[in-house]
Write an enzyme that holds these catalytic residues in place. Structure first.
Site, PDB file in Angstrom:
ATOM      1  N   GLU A 179       0.822  -1.230   0.000  1.00 11.20           N
ATOM      2  CA  GLU A 179       0.000   0.000   0.000  1.00 11.20           C
ATOM      3  C   GLU A 179       0.847   1.269   0.000  1.00 11.20           C
ATOM      4  OE1 GLU A 179      -2.939  -0.321   3.121  1.00 11.20           O
ATOM      5  OE2 GLU A 179      -3.701  -2.226   2.379  1.00 11.20           O
ATOM      6  N   ASN A 221       2.064  -4.832  -3.357  1.00 11.30           N
ATOM      7  CA  ASN A 221       0.735  -5.343  -2.992  1.00 11.30           C
ATOM      8  C   ASN A 221      -0.168  -4.176  -2.599  1.00 11.30           C
ATOM      9  OD1 ASN A 221      -0.978  -7.684  -2.311  1.00 11.30           O
ATOM     10  ND2 ASN A 221      -0.739  -7.054  -0.172  1.00 11.30           N
ATOM     11  N   HIS A 257     -10.001  -6.617  -1.800  1.00  8.00           N
ATOM     12  CA  HIS A 257     -11.001  -6.353  -0.757  1.00  8.00           C
ATOM     13  C   HIS A 257     -12.200  -5.683  -1.433  1.00  8.00           C
ATOM     14  CE1 HIS A 257      -8.518  -7.641   2.505  1.00  8.00           C
ATOM     15  NE2 HIS A 257      -7.541  -6.826   2.144  1.00  8.00           N
ATOM     16  N   GLU A 287      -5.644 -11.048  -0.983  1.00  6.25           N
ATOM     17  CA  GLU A 287      -6.448 -10.846   0.241  1.00  6.25           C
ATOM     18  C   GLU A 287      -7.941 -10.783  -0.100  1.00  6.25           C
ATOM     19  OE1 GLU A 287      -4.989  -7.442   2.480  1.00  6.25           O
ATOM     20  OE2 GLU A 287      -2.928  -7.869   1.895  1.00  6.25           O
ATOM     21  N   ASP A 289     -11.707 -10.804  -0.255  1.00  4.63           N
ATOM     22  CA  ASP A 289     -12.953 -10.950   0.515  1.00  4.63           C
ATOM     23  C   ASP A 289     -14.013 -10.053  -0.120  1.00  4.63           C
ATOM     24  OD1 ASP A 289     -12.145  -8.463   1.570  1.00  4.63           O
ATOM     25  OD2 ASP A 289     -11.915  -9.184   3.625  1.00  4.63           O
TER      26      ASP A 289
HETATM   27  C1  XIL Z   1      -5.641  -6.360   8.502  1.00  2.00           C
HETATM   28  C2  XIL Z   1      -5.873  -7.520   9.431  1.00  2.00           C
HETATM   29  O1  XIL Z   1      -6.793  -8.400   8.845  1.00  2.00           O
HETATM   30  C3  XIL Z   1      -6.345  -7.051  10.798  1.00  2.00           C
HETATM   31  O2  XIL Z   1      -6.375  -8.124  11.716  1.00  2.00           O
HETATM   32  C4  XIL Z   1      -5.433  -5.958  11.321  1.00  2.00           C
HETATM   33  O3  XIL Z   1      -5.975  -5.457  12.527  1.00  2.00           O
HETATM   34  C5  XIL Z   1      -5.246  -4.851  10.305  1.00  2.00           C
HETATM   35  O4  XIL Z   1      -4.784  -5.401   9.085  1.00  2.00           O
HETATM   36  N1  XIL Z   1      -4.670  -4.727   3.759  1.00  2.00           N
HETATM   37  C6  XIL Z   1      -3.612  -5.483   4.195  1.00  2.00           C
HETATM   38  C7  XIL Z   1      -3.768  -6.366   5.376  1.00  2.00           C
HETATM   39  O5  XIL Z   1      -2.562  -5.505   3.537  1.00  2.00           O
HETATM   40  O6  XIL Z   1      -2.581  -6.537   6.086  1.00  2.00           O
HETATM   41  C8  XIL Z   1      -4.862  -5.877   6.278  1.00  2.00           C
HETATM   42  O7  XIL Z   1      -5.051  -6.843   7.314  1.00  2.00           O
HETATM   43  C9  XIL Z   1      -6.136  -5.629   5.514  1.00  2.00           C
HETATM   44  C10 XIL Z   1      -5.922  -4.585   4.464  1.00  2.00           C
END
Ligand code: XIL
Length: 374
Positions: A179, A221, A257, A287, A289
């Site tokens: 990020e 990422n 996400h 990631e 979801d």
């Molecule tokens: C999130 C985790 O799922 C949580 O448990 C934590 O409190 C914060 O981070 N992008 C990312 C991940 O790269 O590392 C993040 O994960 C979600 C968003």
């Protein structure tokens, strides 16, 4: 009404049948409604084509820290079973982030990371390392230390060399820089390293990670890469520059996400994966979801059906891009997901209600994977 019944069935699957679902007086065709399928009888890992790894995060720490299940891998046998049987790659959700792994300068805590990596190895699964640089996971000693740019450079070097070196040969891919651009394609403010040293430090981060483990595939990422043209362009430009400089960048991670509150499914999803693949990079959905607003407290049948379709489209997008090597889902099952703790009123983001109850999204994933590469 039908949706309510579905929701109650889902709840019952989660918490045990405390009370029978109400009898439906509706004339709607109940049988055609999507509903949770109890205990999956197939494995995503097995139905996936050999060249596409299906994965999950290993939840723990972060939003679960203050709960009575801070590390489910230790406390929940059904969760271990789910991770062991369904997946081919695992990503520690929080264990390898800076604040977890180096909570005090030069003091490392690898316990949770080691447990996740050992678990993966025991079950023949790969590991994605997440992450080495992220402005949201830095410990106070780092952000409040008043360090000079030279000191920050040294600190980043030491952190990357130590963490990547610790897992040398055992972690297949690392998210090196997480990020680093905002949705406008600008360097993300608030990162101590890029604030002090500019984007050039990212190249060094990749070089140091490569020195520490030459076999690991090294990734950028981020989220919204598929939906923000400015962010996508910033990453494509950076990737080109890094590759032209001979920096060992190996892959682009598309977090994925997604939210049903912003329909439709991102139309540029597949072409985004392809654009990075065309640079000669591996691409991974890192990631995935699909969250939703839970207005009645539970997902409706319609929401679960749309969610299933979005999971299908995400996997189909990966399958359509030859260099797309993995799809990792984040925070499953719903009971452990970061979504309710992070996005008020939202949830039900994963393909599992609980450790042993799959949702329509699971069936959609199976069908998409069985269809294979296109
Ligand atoms: C999130 C985790 O799922 C949580 O448990 C934590 O409190 C914060 O981070 N992008 C990312 C991940 O790269 O590392 C993040 O994960 C979600 C968003």
């Amino acid at each position: 009404m039908v949706a309510t019944v579905v929701a109650l069935l889902a709840l019952g699957a989660c918490t045990g049948p405390a009370e029978p679902p109400p009898t439906s007086t509706s004339t709607e065709p109940v049988a055609s409604e999507p509903r949770p399928s109890a205990s999956p009888t197939v494995s995503l890992r097995t139905v996936a084509p050999k060249d596409l790894l299906i994965g999950s995060s290993v939840v723990g720490g972060g939003h679960l820290s203050g709960t009575d299940h801070p590390q489910p891998l230790e406390s929940d046998a059904a969760y271990r079973q789910l991770l062991a049987t369904q997946f081919a790659t695992l990503t520690p959700e929080n264990a390898l982030k800076w604040a977890s792994v180096e909570p005090a300068r030069d003091t490392y805590d690898f316990a949770a990371g080691d447990a996740a990596v050992a678990f993966a190895e025991q079950h023949g699964e790969q590991v994605r390392g997440h992450n080495l640089m992220w402005h949201q996971s830095n410990p106070a000693w780092l952000t409040e230390g008043g360090f000079t740019p030279d000191q920050l450079r040294q600190i980043l070097h030491d952190h990357i060399s130590t963490v990547v070196g610790h897992y040398r040969g055992r972690i297949a891919a690392w998210d090196v820089a997480n990020e680093i651009f905002d949705d406008y394609g600008r360097l993300q403010a608030g990162d101590p390293f890029t604030d002090a040293l500019g984007v050039g430090i990212v190249a060094d981060a990749f070089r140091w990670a490569h020195e520490a483990d030459p076999a690991a595939v090294l990734y950028l990422n981020d989220y919204n890469v598929e939906s923000s043209a400015a962010k996508r362009q910033a990453y494509l430009d950076l990737a080109r520059q890094l590759l032209a400089q001979g920096v060992p960048l190996g892959g682009m991670g598309i977090q994925g996400h997604l939210s049903l509150q912003y329909p439709p499914f991102p139309p540029d999803f597949r072409s985004t994966l392809q654009a990075f693949a065309d640079l000669g990079l591996d691409v991974a959905i890192t990631e995935l979801d699909v969250r939703m607003a839970l207005t009645g407290g539970e997902a409706t049948g319609d929401q679960l059906a749309t969610q299933a379709d979005w999971y299908r489209q995400a996997v189909a997008g990966c399958l359509a891009v030859a260099r797309c090597v993995s799809v990792t889902m984040w925070g499953l099952p719903d009971t452990y997901s970061w979504v309710p703790a992070t996005f008020t009123g939202q949830g039900a983001a994963t393909p599992f209600i609980d450790d042993s109850t799959a949702k329509p999204a699971f069936d959609a994933l199976v069908a998409a994977l069985q269809a294979g590469r296109t």
